[in-house]
Design a protein around this motif. Structure first.
Motif, PDB file in Angstrom:
ATOM      1  N   CYS A 344       0.835  -1.202   0.000  1.00  0.00           N
ATOM      2  CA  CYS A 344       0.000   0.000   0.000  1.00  0.00           C
ATOM      3  C   CYS A 344       0.876   1.260   0.000  1.00  0.00           C
ATOM      4  O   CYS A 344       0.589   2.247  -0.666  1.00  0.00           O
ATOM      5  N   CYS A 347       2.433   3.603  -2.959  1.00  0.00           N
ATOM      6  CA  CYS A 347       1.673   4.738  -3.502  1.00  0.00           C
ATOM      7  C   CYS A 347       1.244   5.703  -2.408  1.00  0.00           C
ATOM      8  O   CYS A 347       1.208   6.908  -2.617  1.00  0.00           O
ATOM      9  N   HIS A 348       0.908   5.181  -1.225  1.00  0.00           N
ATOM     10  CA  HIS A 348       0.471   6.039  -0.111  1.00  0.00           C
ATOM     11  C   HIS A 348       1.680   6.237   0.808  1.00  0.00           C
ATOM     12  O   HIS A 348       1.741   5.681   1.894  1.00  0.00           O
ATOM     13  N   TYR A 440      -8.955  -3.560  -3.781  1.00  0.00           N
ATOM     14  CA  TYR A 440      -7.530  -3.892  -3.862  1.00  0.00           C
ATOM     15  C   TYR A 440      -7.302  -5.397  -3.888  1.00  0.00           C
ATOM     16  O   TYR A 440      -6.410  -5.897  -4.566  1.00  0.00           O
TER      17      TYR A 440
HETATM   18  C1  HEC Z   1      -0.470   1.500  -7.256  1.00  0.00           C
HETATM   19  C2  HEC Z   1      -0.762   2.563  -6.314  1.00  0.00           C
HETATM   20  C3  HEC Z   1      -1.636   2.240  -5.120  1.00  0.00           C
HETATM   21  C4  HEC Z   1      -1.557   1.158  -4.260  1.00  0.00           C
HETATM   22  C5  HEC Z   1      -0.595  -0.005  -4.323  1.00  0.00           C
HETATM   23  C6  HEC Z   1      -2.582   1.352  -3.289  1.00  0.00           C
HETATM   24  N1  HEC Z   1      -3.267   2.511  -3.535  1.00  0.00           N
HETATM   25 FE1  HEC Z   1      -4.842   3.212  -2.477  1.00  0.00          FE
HETATM   26  N2  HEC Z   1      -5.115   4.710  -3.863  1.00  0.00           N
HETATM   27  C7  HEC Z   1      -4.302   4.929  -4.953  1.00  0.00           C
HETATM   28  C8  HEC Z   1      -4.920   5.924  -5.808  1.00  0.00           C
HETATM   29  C9  HEC Z   1      -4.336   6.471  -7.102  1.00  0.00           C
HETATM   30  C10 HEC Z   1      -6.159   6.269  -5.199  1.00  0.00           C
HETATM   31  C11 HEC Z   1      -7.218   7.198  -5.778  1.00  0.00           C
HETATM   32  C12 HEC Z   1      -7.920   6.409  -6.890  1.00  0.00           C
HETATM   33  C13 HEC Z   1      -9.181   7.012  -7.445  1.00  0.00           C
HETATM   34  O1  HEC Z   1      -9.931   7.651  -6.697  1.00  0.00           O
HETATM   35  O2  HEC Z   1      -9.437   6.824  -8.644  1.00  0.00           O
HETATM   36  C14 HEC Z   1      -6.233   5.490  -3.965  1.00  0.00           C
HETATM   37  C15 HEC Z   1      -7.274   5.570  -3.053  1.00  0.00           C
HETATM   38  C16 HEC Z   1      -7.332   4.892  -1.840  1.00  0.00           C
HETATM   39  C17 HEC Z   1      -8.334   5.076  -0.817  1.00  0.00           C
HETATM   40  C18 HEC Z   1      -9.541   6.006  -0.908  1.00  0.00           C
HETATM   41  C19 HEC Z   1      -9.292   7.362  -0.307  1.00  0.00           C
HETATM   42  C20 HEC Z   1     -10.429   8.322  -0.499  1.00  0.00           C
HETATM   43  O3  HEC Z   1     -10.395   9.382   0.141  1.00  0.00           O
HETATM   44  O4  HEC Z   1     -11.343   8.075  -1.294  1.00  0.00           O
HETATM   45  C21 HEC Z   1      -8.014   4.238   0.223  1.00  0.00           C
HETATM   46  C22 HEC Z   1      -8.770   4.108   1.540  1.00  0.00           C
HETATM   47  C23 HEC Z   1      -6.832   3.501  -0.172  1.00  0.00           C
HETATM   48  N3  HEC Z   1      -6.435   3.928  -1.407  1.00  0.00           N
HETATM   49  C24 HEC Z   1      -6.219   2.525   0.602  1.00  0.00           C
HETATM   50  C25 HEC Z   1      -5.234   1.648   0.110  1.00  0.00           C
HETATM   51  C26 HEC Z   1      -4.802   0.430   0.766  1.00  0.00           C
HETATM   52  C27 HEC Z   1      -5.336  -0.086   2.094  1.00  0.00           C
HETATM   53  C28 HEC Z   1      -3.862  -0.154  -0.041  1.00  0.00           C
HETATM   54  C29 HEC Z   1      -3.143  -1.477   0.137  1.00  0.00           C
HETATM   55  C30 HEC Z   1      -3.986  -2.644   0.223  1.00  0.00           C
HETATM   56  C31 HEC Z   1      -3.712   0.717  -1.194  1.00  0.00           C
HETATM   57  N4  HEC Z   1      -4.550   1.788  -1.075  1.00  0.00           N
HETATM   58  C32 HEC Z   1      -2.840   0.477  -2.238  1.00  0.00           C
HETATM   59  C33 HEC Z   1      -3.116   4.290  -5.218  1.00  0.00           C
HETATM   60  C34 HEC Z   1      -2.717   3.082  -4.644  1.00  0.00           C
END
Ligand code: HEC
Ligand code: HEC
Length: 463
Positions: A344, A347-348, A440
């Motif tokens: 996670c 990217c975050h 995810y």
């Molecule tokens: C490859 C990059 C990537 C990975 C790996 C990733 N994320 Fe994300 N995440 C993003 C992006 C880009 C968005 C926004 C996407 C959209 O809204 O279209 C997002 C959005 C989110 C949101 C929503 C936030 C909101 O305010 O709406 C959450 C919660 C989140 N991710 C949690 C996680 C978790 C938990 C993991 C691991 C299991 C994870 N992410 C893995 C790129 C990633």
């Protein structure tokens, strides 16, 4: 007629019950106490202000345009500084659909919608009422690498030049910890040297655009008003403070809650995984440390400790999950690696914040045509050079840059105060944090066990 002299019925109700109202003879001033908790589905969240009490009277709360809207109309303190469907529905019922958030220009699915009766308004504002989505109209640059072949819009907003997309209101809080302004980064700019300018300059630009757009102002706000809005926004830090099962999130040496968030170190590029950290420090996937102290708490016979341990396990999963990332626009293509192993935090990556520390919108597939629901539009785009054709429910960053490779790219938002602001993703596609985790799980083939999913949810809702 309170509704017309104050931001919104919902805000008024919550503020009057929650805030101290200090009055001097003749002029009452509403303030929200710093740290005042508000309820949300999994507990309580609060906003901490670095300036002490939060006055609810400045330019952020004033009508600066022509349609009676204020910033607070869409950025409500009781909704973690965004808007959420249950409260929007209450505001609709209380006002017969006339609260200033319900304005045809961008509150309606399409400005041409019939808004003559309550019944008609319920239909006209259906995306706002169901998912908290605002219509954003964007025209791709003339130099765009694509042409818009077709637009399938269920509401009559099918223009192929100015495209109507529907997006969640982003929280106007935690902005000192932000690298990228707006879902598509369209309010993030570089200075003359090609470096990203300080976010405060972006926010000034954003406040002007919001006043001219959302509030339909005929002239820009004054420099003093813009300054007041930005100063106000930058004081605010919002996070979950208490969990129904785990109790206070800063107890037992944990550091959840907004007060510690206000002390969180941040600079653009901090912990960038692709070598973009200006300090030269290497990337660490250990993004969150808030609940380290709760890991392995003895939980037999103690429900509170059991809930705390679950949150800590969820944090550990966020920090340590390792999976194969493929097909992410902006990551796999940009690095030339068809598969990348990461979690996670790849990217975050911002420590204890969770947005991407550098402006780097990515395409993880949320807007893919295959994920379209019937309430969303569908755009058919054609590459001017290769003739390739692609369909999406929101071209994202490509509407700003005109680049084919930017189609479907959005920023990863700040992950604090999540529990108070469902639904998630730019288009509200995930109704709950469980839905986010399930997204995810299937997108990156995580094969998470049921226990892991619920631990991750327990952690995310404690942010
Ligand atoms: C490859 C990059 C990537 C990975 C790996 C990733 N994320 Fe994300 N995440 C993003 C992006 C880009 C968005 C926004 C996407 C959209 O809204 O279209 C997002 C959005 C989110 C949101 C929503 C936030 C909101 O305010 O709406 C959450 C919660 C989140 N991710 C949690 C996680 C978790 C938990 C993991 C691991 C299991 C994870 N992410 C893995 C790129 C990633
Ligand atoms: C009609 C509703 C509405 C009003 C009124 C409104 N906003 Fe917003 N705001 C939004 C939406 C929708 C977005 C996200 C749009 C996008 O990214 O495409 C947003 C995004 C933002 C962001 C970006 C946060 C981030 O994480 O990037 C800030 C800051 C903000 N608004 C401040 C303001 C200010 C200041 C005002 C008053 C001058 C204002 N808004 C008025 C709907 C509104």
């Amino acid at each position: 007629m309170l509704r017309h002299t104050f931001p919104a019925a919902a805000l008024l109700a919550s503020v009057l019950s929650a805030a101290a109202v200090a009055g001097t003879a003749g002029s009452a001033t509403a303030v929200l106490a710093s740290g005042q908790p508000f309820g949300d589905p999994s507990g309580r969240f609060a906003t901490f202000s670095t300036a002490g009490d939060i006055p609810l009277t400045g330019a952020f709360f004033q009508s600066l345009g022509t349609n009676d809207r204020r910033c607070v109309t869409c950025h409500q303190p009781a909704d973690a500084w965004t808007v959420v469907p249950p409260h929007l529905q209450q505001r609709f019922e209380a006002s017969g659909g006339r609260d200033p958030v319900f304005r045809p220009n961008d509150g309606a699915n399409c400005p041409s919608a019939d808004v003559s009766t309550v019944r008609a308004r319920r239909g006209a504002y259906s995306l706002l009422l169901s998912k908290g989505l605002i219509r954003v109209a964007l025209t791709p640059p003339a130099t765009a690498e694509f042409t818009v072949l077709a637009v399938d819009n269920p509401y009559g907003c099918g223009d192929t030049r100015e495209l109507s997309v529907y997006r969640r209101v982003l929280p106007s809080t935690n902005l000192q910890l932000l690298s990228t302004v707006m879902w598509d980064g369209r309010e993030t700019f570089k200075d003359a040297q090609g470096k990203f300018q300080p976010v405060v300059d972006d926010l000034e630009h954003q406040a002007v655009d919001a006043t001219l757009g959302h509030a339909q102002a005929t002239q820009a706000p004054t420099a003093a008003q813009v300054q007041e809005i930005v100063n106000f926004e930058l004081q605010l830090f919002t996070a979950q403070v208490a969990d129904k099962a785990a109790g206070p999130l800063d107890a037992g040496r944990a550091t959840g809650g907004p007060a510690s968030l206000a002390n969180q170190e941040f600079f653009v590029g901090i912990n960038d995984p692709l070598g973009g950290n200006p300090s030269g420090a290497p990337f660490t996937p250990r993004i969150f440390s808030l609940y380290d102290a709760w890991l392995g708490l003895p939980s037999a016979d103690d429900d509170r400790n059991a809930a705390r341990a679950a949150i800590a396990r969820g944090q550990r999963l966020f920090n340590t999950l390792s999976f194969t990332i493929t097909g992410v626009g902006g990551l796999n293509d940009a690095t030339g690696q068809a598969t990348i192993t990461g979690g996670c935090g790849l990217c975050h990556d911002s420590p204890n914040v969770g947005d991407h520390s550098l402006p780097l919108p990515l395409n993880i597939g949320v807007a893919d045509a295959a994920r379209r629901t019937a309430d969303l539009p569908l755009f058919t785009l054609m590459n001017k050079v290769t003739g390739a054709v692609l369909q999406t429910t929101d071209p994202g960053r490509a509407l700003v840059t005109g680049k084919w490779s930017d189609i479907g790219k959005f920023k990863g938002p700040v992950l604090r105060g999540l529990a108070a602001r469902a639904p998630y993703f730019h288009n509200g596609a995930a109704a709950t944090l469980r839905d986010v985790v399930n997204f995810y799980d299937s997108r990156f083939a995580l094969h998470l066990a049921e226990q892991d999913k619920s631990d991750l949810v327990a952690f995310l809702q404690s942010l």
